[in-house]
Write an enzyme that holds these catalytic residues in place. Structure first.
Site: not given
Length: 92
Positions: A42-44
């Site tokens: 999960v990226d920003s």
């Protein structure tokens, strides 16, 4: 600490929401102790989308400072259990 919200049910709903929100992620891949970033990728941007989906689903507000401290699926579920049982702020 008494809770009106079943943690297992919260985890299941959260896993469904994660799978629906994060691209290329299935419910089966989501372990409660999985790290959002390290294990689930999960990226920003996906984190922002997830927080927005959580806020919409449970009708709560998750301040950015708190959202940044929630690193695992289980931590999010624990936060939800507290927030859903005892919502903070707001007017009725």
């Amino acid at each position: 600490m008494p809770s009106n919200v079943d943690e297992r049910q919260l985890l299941d709903e959260l896993r469904d929401l994660l799978a629906a929100t994060v691209e290329d992620l299935t419910v089966e891949e989501i372990d409660p102790d999985a790290s959002l970033q390290d294990d689930l990728g999960v990226d920003s941007l996906a984190r922002l989308e997830l927080v927005a989906a959580i806020e919409d689903r449970w009708q709560i507000e998750v301040p950015q400072e708190q959202a940044e401290q929630l690193m695992t699926v289980r931590q999010i579920a624990a936060h939800l259990a507290e927030a859903v049982v005892a919502p903070t702020g707001g007017t009725a």
